[in-house]
Design a protein around this motif. Structure first.
Motif, PDB file in Angstrom:
ATOM      1  N   ILE A  89       0.259 -12.307   5.078  1.00 48.07           N
ATOM      2  CA  ILE A  89       0.280 -13.371   4.075  1.00 48.07           C
ATOM      3  C   ILE A  89      -1.095 -14.000   3.895  1.00 48.07           C
ATOM      4  CG2 ILE A  89       1.176 -15.682   3.544  1.00 48.07           C
ATOM      5  CD1 ILE A  89       3.216 -13.488   3.072  1.00 48.07           C
ATOM      6  N   TYR A  90      -1.773 -14.301   4.992  1.00 49.00           N
ATOM      7  CA  TYR A  90      -3.003 -15.103   4.926  1.00 49.00           C
ATOM      8  C   TYR A  90      -4.290 -14.290   4.915  1.00 49.00           C
ATOM      9  CZ  TYR A  90       0.298 -18.840   5.967  1.00 49.00           C
ATOM     10  OH  TYR A  90       1.354 -19.715   5.928  1.00 49.00           O
ATOM     11  N   ASP A  91      -4.256 -13.057   5.381  1.00 49.55           N
ATOM     12  CA  ASP A  91      -5.456 -12.221   5.416  1.00 49.55           C
ATOM     13  C   ASP A  91      -5.132 -10.819   4.925  1.00 49.55           C
ATOM     14  OD1 ASP A  91      -7.761 -13.735   6.486  1.00 49.55           O
ATOM     15  OD2 ASP A  91      -6.468 -14.033   8.230  1.00 49.55           O
ATOM     16  N   ARG A  92      -4.511 -10.745   3.754  1.00 53.87           N
ATOM     17  CA  ARG A  92      -3.979  -9.469   3.270  1.00 53.87           C
ATOM     18  C   ARG A  92      -5.026  -8.379   3.078  1.00 53.87           C
ATOM     19  NH1 ARG A  92       0.604  -9.765  -1.148  1.00 53.87           N
ATOM     20  NH2 ARG A  92       1.275 -11.168   0.515  1.00 53.87           N
ATOM     21  N   PRO A  93      -6.198  -8.663   2.503  1.00 56.67           N
ATOM     22  CA  PRO A  93      -7.169  -7.575   2.304  1.00 56.67           C
ATOM     23  C   PRO A  93      -7.532  -6.848   3.597  1.00 56.67           C
ATOM     24  CG  PRO A  93      -7.781  -9.463   0.978  1.00 56.67           C
ATOM     25  CD  PRO A  93      -6.667  -9.921   1.869  1.00 56.67           C
ATOM     26  N   ARG A 130       2.284  -2.001  -5.918  1.00 52.49           N
ATOM     27  CA  ARG A 130       1.525  -2.891  -6.808  1.00 52.49           C
ATOM     28  C   ARG A 130       0.498  -3.735  -6.057  1.00 52.49           C
ATOM     29  NH1 ARG A 130       6.474  -4.993 -10.780  1.00 52.49           N
ATOM     30  NH2 ARG A 130       7.275  -2.912 -11.295  1.00 52.49           N
ATOM     31  N   MET A 131       0.072  -3.258  -4.891  1.00 46.93           N
ATOM     32  CA  MET A 131      -0.906  -4.006  -4.086  1.00 46.93           C
ATOM     33  C   MET A 131      -2.170  -3.168  -3.907  1.00 46.93           C
ATOM     34  SD  MET A 131       1.407  -5.722  -1.107  1.00 46.93           S
ATOM     35  CE  MET A 131       2.781  -6.816  -1.523  1.00 46.93           C
ATOM     36  N   PRO A 132      -3.232  -3.461  -4.671  1.00 48.24           N
ATOM     37  CA  PRO A 132      -4.475  -2.703  -4.542  1.00 48.24           C
ATOM     38  C   PRO A 132      -5.124  -2.920  -3.171  1.00 48.24           C
ATOM     39  CG  PRO A 132      -4.529  -4.187  -6.445  1.00 48.24           C
ATOM     40  CD  PRO A 132      -3.304  -4.495  -5.697  1.00 48.24           C
ATOM     41  N   ILE A 133      -5.934  -1.966  -2.768  1.00 52.27           N
ATOM     42  CA  ILE A 133      -6.641  -2.044  -1.494  1.00 52.27           C
ATOM     43  C   ILE A 133      -8.037  -1.469  -1.672  1.00 52.27           C
ATOM     44  CG2 ILE A 133      -5.511   0.119  -0.819  1.00 52.27           C
ATOM     45  CD1 ILE A 133      -5.916  -0.632   2.074  1.00 52.27           C
ATOM     46  N   THR A 134      -9.021  -2.123  -1.084  1.00 51.69           N
ATOM     47  CA  THR A 134     -10.400  -1.646  -1.159  1.00 51.69           C
ATOM     48  C   THR A 134     -10.887  -1.286   0.236  1.00 51.69           C
ATOM     49  OG1 THR A 134     -10.891  -3.000  -3.104  1.00 51.69           O
ATOM     50  CG2 THR A 134     -12.776  -2.203  -1.821  1.00 51.69           C
ATOM     51  N   ILE A 135     -11.283  -0.030   0.411  1.00 50.06           N
ATOM     52  CA  ILE A 135     -11.835   0.437   1.682  1.00 50.06           C
ATOM     53  C   ILE A 135     -13.350   0.236   1.662  1.00 50.06           C
ATOM     54  CG2 ILE A 135     -12.185   2.459   3.157  1.00 50.06           C
ATOM     55  CD1 ILE A 135      -9.331   1.389   3.157  1.00 50.06           C
ATOM     56  N   THR A 136     -13.884  -0.396   2.707  1.00 47.19           N
ATOM     57  CA  THR A 136     -15.319  -0.655   2.786  1.00 47.19           C
ATOM     58  C   THR A 136     -16.052   0.536   3.397  1.00 47.19           C
ATOM     59  OG1 THR A 136     -15.281  -1.597   5.013  1.00 47.19           O
ATOM     60  CG2 THR A 136     -14.787  -3.094   3.168  1.00 47.19           C
ATOM     61  N   LYS A 137     -17.351   0.489   3.276  1.00 49.52           N
ATOM     62  CA  LYS A 137     -18.182   1.553   3.855  1.00 49.52           C
ATOM     63  C   LYS A 137     -18.019   1.593   5.374  1.00 49.52           C
ATOM     64  CE  LYS A 137     -22.902   3.339   4.004  1.00 49.52           C
ATOM     65  NZ  LYS A 137     -24.320   3.082   3.612  1.00 49.52           N
ATOM     66  N   SER A 138     -17.959   0.423   6.003  1.00 48.61           N
ATOM     67  CA  SER A 138     -17.806   0.394   7.463  1.00 48.61           C
ATOM     68  C   SER A 138     -16.444   0.939   7.888  1.00 48.61           C
ATOM     69  CB  SER A 138     -17.999  -1.025   8.002  1.00 48.61           C
ATOM     70  OG  SER A 138     -17.009  -1.904   7.503  1.00 48.61           O
ATOM     71  N   ASP A 139     -15.388   0.656   7.097  1.00 41.91           N
ATOM     72  CA  ASP A 139     -14.066   1.234   7.369  1.00 41.91           C
ATOM     73  C   ASP A 139     -14.160   2.760   7.340  1.00 41.91           C
ATOM     74  OD1 ASP A 139     -13.159  -1.385   7.166  1.00 41.91           O
ATOM     75  OD2 ASP A 139     -12.278  -1.100   5.181  1.00 41.91           O
ATOM     76  N   SER A 140     -14.750   3.266   6.268  1.00 45.16           N
ATOM     77  CA  SER A 140     -14.840   4.705   6.050  1.00 45.16           C
ATOM     78  C   SER A 140     -15.596   5.388   7.190  1.00 45.16           C
ATOM     79  CB  SER A 140     -15.522   4.979   4.712  1.00 45.16           C
ATOM     80  OG  SER A 140     -15.638   6.365   4.474  1.00 45.16           O
ATOM     81  N   GLU A 152     -12.793   7.783   1.043  1.00 46.80           N
ATOM     82  CA  GLU A 152     -13.867   7.301   0.184  1.00 46.80           C
ATOM     83  C   GLU A 152     -13.807   5.775   0.079  1.00 46.80           C
ATOM     84  OE1 GLU A 152     -15.728   8.032  -4.288  1.00 46.80           O
ATOM     85  OE2 GLU A 152     -13.794   8.916  -3.745  1.00 46.80           O
ATOM     86  N   PRO A 153     -14.930   5.092   0.288  1.00 50.69           N
ATOM     87  CA  PRO A 153     -14.929   3.620   0.247  1.00 50.69           C
ATOM     88  C   PRO A 153     -14.909   3.087  -1.183  1.00 50.69           C
ATOM     89  CG  PRO A 153     -17.128   4.427   0.750  1.00 50.69           C
ATOM     90  CD  PRO A 153     -16.227   5.641   0.710  1.00 50.69           C
ATOM     91  N   VAL A 154     -13.737   3.055  -1.776  1.00 53.10           N
ATOM     92  CA  VAL A 154     -13.549   2.574  -3.150  1.00 53.10           C
ATOM     93  C   VAL A 154     -12.262   1.758  -3.199  1.00 53.10           C
ATOM     94  CG1 VAL A 154     -14.779   4.518  -4.208  1.00 53.10           C
ATOM     95  CG2 VAL A 154     -12.297   4.669  -3.819  1.00 53.10           C
ATOM     96  N   LYS A 155     -11.953   1.248  -4.381  1.00 59.54           N
ATOM     97  CA  LYS A 155     -10.708   0.514  -4.590  1.00 59.54           C
ATOM     98  C   LYS A 155      -9.600   1.501  -4.954  1.00 59.54           C
ATOM     99  CE  LYS A 155      -8.691  -3.326  -7.221  1.00 59.54           C
ATOM    100  NZ  LYS A 155      -8.952  -4.384  -8.232  1.00 59.54           N
ATOM    101  N   CYS A 162      -4.341   5.504  -1.115  1.00 60.64           N
ATOM    102  CA  CYS A 162      -5.456   5.568  -0.178  1.00 60.64           C
ATOM    103  C   CYS A 162      -5.194   6.597   0.915  1.00 60.64           C
ATOM    104  CB  CYS A 162      -5.684   4.185   0.435  1.00 60.64           C
ATOM    105  SG  CYS A 162      -6.938   4.144   1.731  1.00 60.64           S
ATOM    106  N   LEU A 163      -4.029   6.526   1.549  1.00 57.77           N
ATOM    107  CA  LEU A 163      -3.700   7.427   2.649  1.00 57.77           C
ATOM    108  C   LEU A 163      -3.481   8.862   2.169  1.00 57.77           C
ATOM    109  CD1 LEU A 163      -1.275   5.013   4.521  1.00 57.77           C
ATOM    110  CD2 LEU A 163      -3.452   5.869   5.422  1.00 57.77           C
ATOM    111  N   THR A 164      -2.828   9.012   1.038  1.00 61.79           N
ATOM    112  CA  THR A 164      -2.540  10.343   0.508  1.00 61.79           C
ATOM    113  C   THR A 164      -3.824  11.109   0.188  1.00 61.79           C
ATOM    114  OG1 THR A 164      -0.431   9.626  -0.421  1.00 61.79           O
ATOM    115  CG2 THR A 164      -1.393  11.616  -1.351  1.00 61.79           C
ATOM    116  N   ASN A 165      -4.827  10.408  -0.335  1.00 64.44           N
ATOM    117  CA  ASN A 165      -6.065  11.050  -0.764  1.00 64.44           C
ATOM    118  C   ASN A 165      -7.122  11.161   0.327  1.00 64.44           C
ATOM    119  OD1 ASN A 165      -5.249  11.558  -3.415  1.00 64.44           O
ATOM    120  ND2 ASN A 165      -5.707   9.467  -4.038  1.00 64.44           N
ATOM    121  N   ALA A 166      -6.808  10.675   1.522  1.00 66.84           N
ATOM    122  CA  ALA A 166      -7.750  10.815   2.631  1.00 66.84           C
ATOM    123  C   ALA A 166      -7.920  12.299   2.964  1.00 66.84           C
ATOM    124  CB  ALA A 166      -7.234  10.049   3.844  1.00 66.84           C
ATOM    125  N   LEU A 167      -9.115  12.660   3.449  1.00 65.95           N
ATOM    126  CA  LEU A 167      -9.412  14.058   3.762  1.00 65.95           C
ATOM    127  C   LEU A 167      -9.491  14.252   5.266  1.00 65.95           C
ATOM    128  CD1 LEU A 167     -10.264  16.943   2.906  1.00 65.95           C
ATOM    129  CD2 LEU A 167     -12.648  16.117   2.969  1.00 65.95           C
TER     130      LEU A 167
END
Length: 294
Positions: A89-93, A130-140, A152-155, A162-167
């Motif tokens: 709830i409070y730190d969703r990203p 319906r909840m977008p997610i942005t992966i950062t460079k450090s995450d990647s 890929e570090p994108v939205k 995000c998980l389906t397209n991971a390599l």
């Protein structure tokens, strides 16, 4: 050489007392059935389910399975579900980014299996499509070094995409070829929701006990309909069941939680024997169970 966890992941873990040992649940009655019956190692996210988390819950609310199993007796389990809920709830990203890392961790540990799975809504009903997610460079960079999976570090449109397209760089194939994601929902799924879910290989089962007429939606979209039956200890689920003037074939939903490969030529009832919950009220149980509803 040790792999450094991103600093904001460390701060998130410390703030909510959540880490790789307690963020996802890897062992429960449902998960064990998935592994033994379907041979699918499964990770599930269990959160506290208030009115925000389950906005369409109706007759199911008073007999919710969040008050069943080990959670009835373990304050530790319930407290952890509440911490996950608050973090969401409070730190969703960062919650969603951290979730990705933990799902990939589970996936990587189970590469030897032909299939693995993840269920976001173990005890909640969030509309994650319906909840977008942005992966950062450090995450990647961290996920690649730790688990040999490149994201890929994108939205992304949602965590499923995000998980389906991971390599998977170790197997040289997409994670989506082995990772199956699924949920049960009481939300009124639309044609566009289902189209997106199918595109992303995200399997949905509609659940009885909603504020809305989900059976009509299930019939329209050829989705299965999960229902609890109030039965005696030695009573078996029926093979067929008549409900709202229609006769449905019944599949045994107690064998496994993983229903991704169920028949989809029509709507089937996914039968579940009612599970005892804390301080259950028999009248409320009867209102919820399909074979005792008026």
């Amino acid at each position: 050489m040790s792999i450094k966890i991103p600093q904001d992941f460390k701060e998130f873990s410390q703030k909510y007392n959540l880490d790789s040992q307690n963020f996802l649940t890897l062992s429960s009655a449902k998960i064990i059935k998935n592994l033994t019956y379907s041979e699918v190692p499964t990770s599930v996210l269990y959160m506290y389910n208030d009115y925000q988390a389950c906005p369409f819950a109706d007759t199911c609310r008073d007999v919710c399975l969040i008050q069943s199993g080990r959670a009835i007796f373990s304050k530790t389990i319930m407290d952890c579900r509440i911490r996950r809920h608050k973090a969401f709830i409070y730190d969703r990203p960062i919650f969603m980014r951290y979730c990705v890392s933990q799902v990939i961790r589970h996936y990587a540990k189970n590469r030897a299996y032909s299939k693995t799975s993840f269920r976001f809504n173990g005890t909640s009903d969030w509309h994650i499509l319906r909840m977008p997610i942005t992966i950062t460079k450090s995450d990647s960079e961290y996920i690649l070094k730790a688990y040999k999976v490149y994201i890929e570090p994108v939205k992304y449109t949602n965590i499923i995409e995000c998980l389906t397209n991971a390599l998977d760089t170790k197997l040289n194939q997409s994670v989506g070829q082995k990772l199956y994601m699924y949920d049960y929902t009481k939300r009124p799924i639309t044609d566009s929701d289902l189209k997106l879910a199918k595109k992303l290989n995200y399997h949905l089962t509609l659940s009885h006990g909603s504020k809305v007429d989900l059976l009509s939606i299930a019939l329209k979209l050829n989705l299965n309909y999960a229902c609890s039956f109030l039965l005696g200890k030695d009573e078996e689920l029926p093979k067929t069941f008549e409900y709202q003037g229609k006769v449905f074939e019944v599949l045994d939903g107690d064998k496994t939680d993983f229903r991704v490969f169920d028949k989809s030529d029509k709507t089937y009832i996914l039968g579940l024997k009612h599970k005892r919950t804390k301080n259950q009220d028999l009248d409320k149980v009867k209102k919820f169970c399909i074979n005792t509803s008026i």
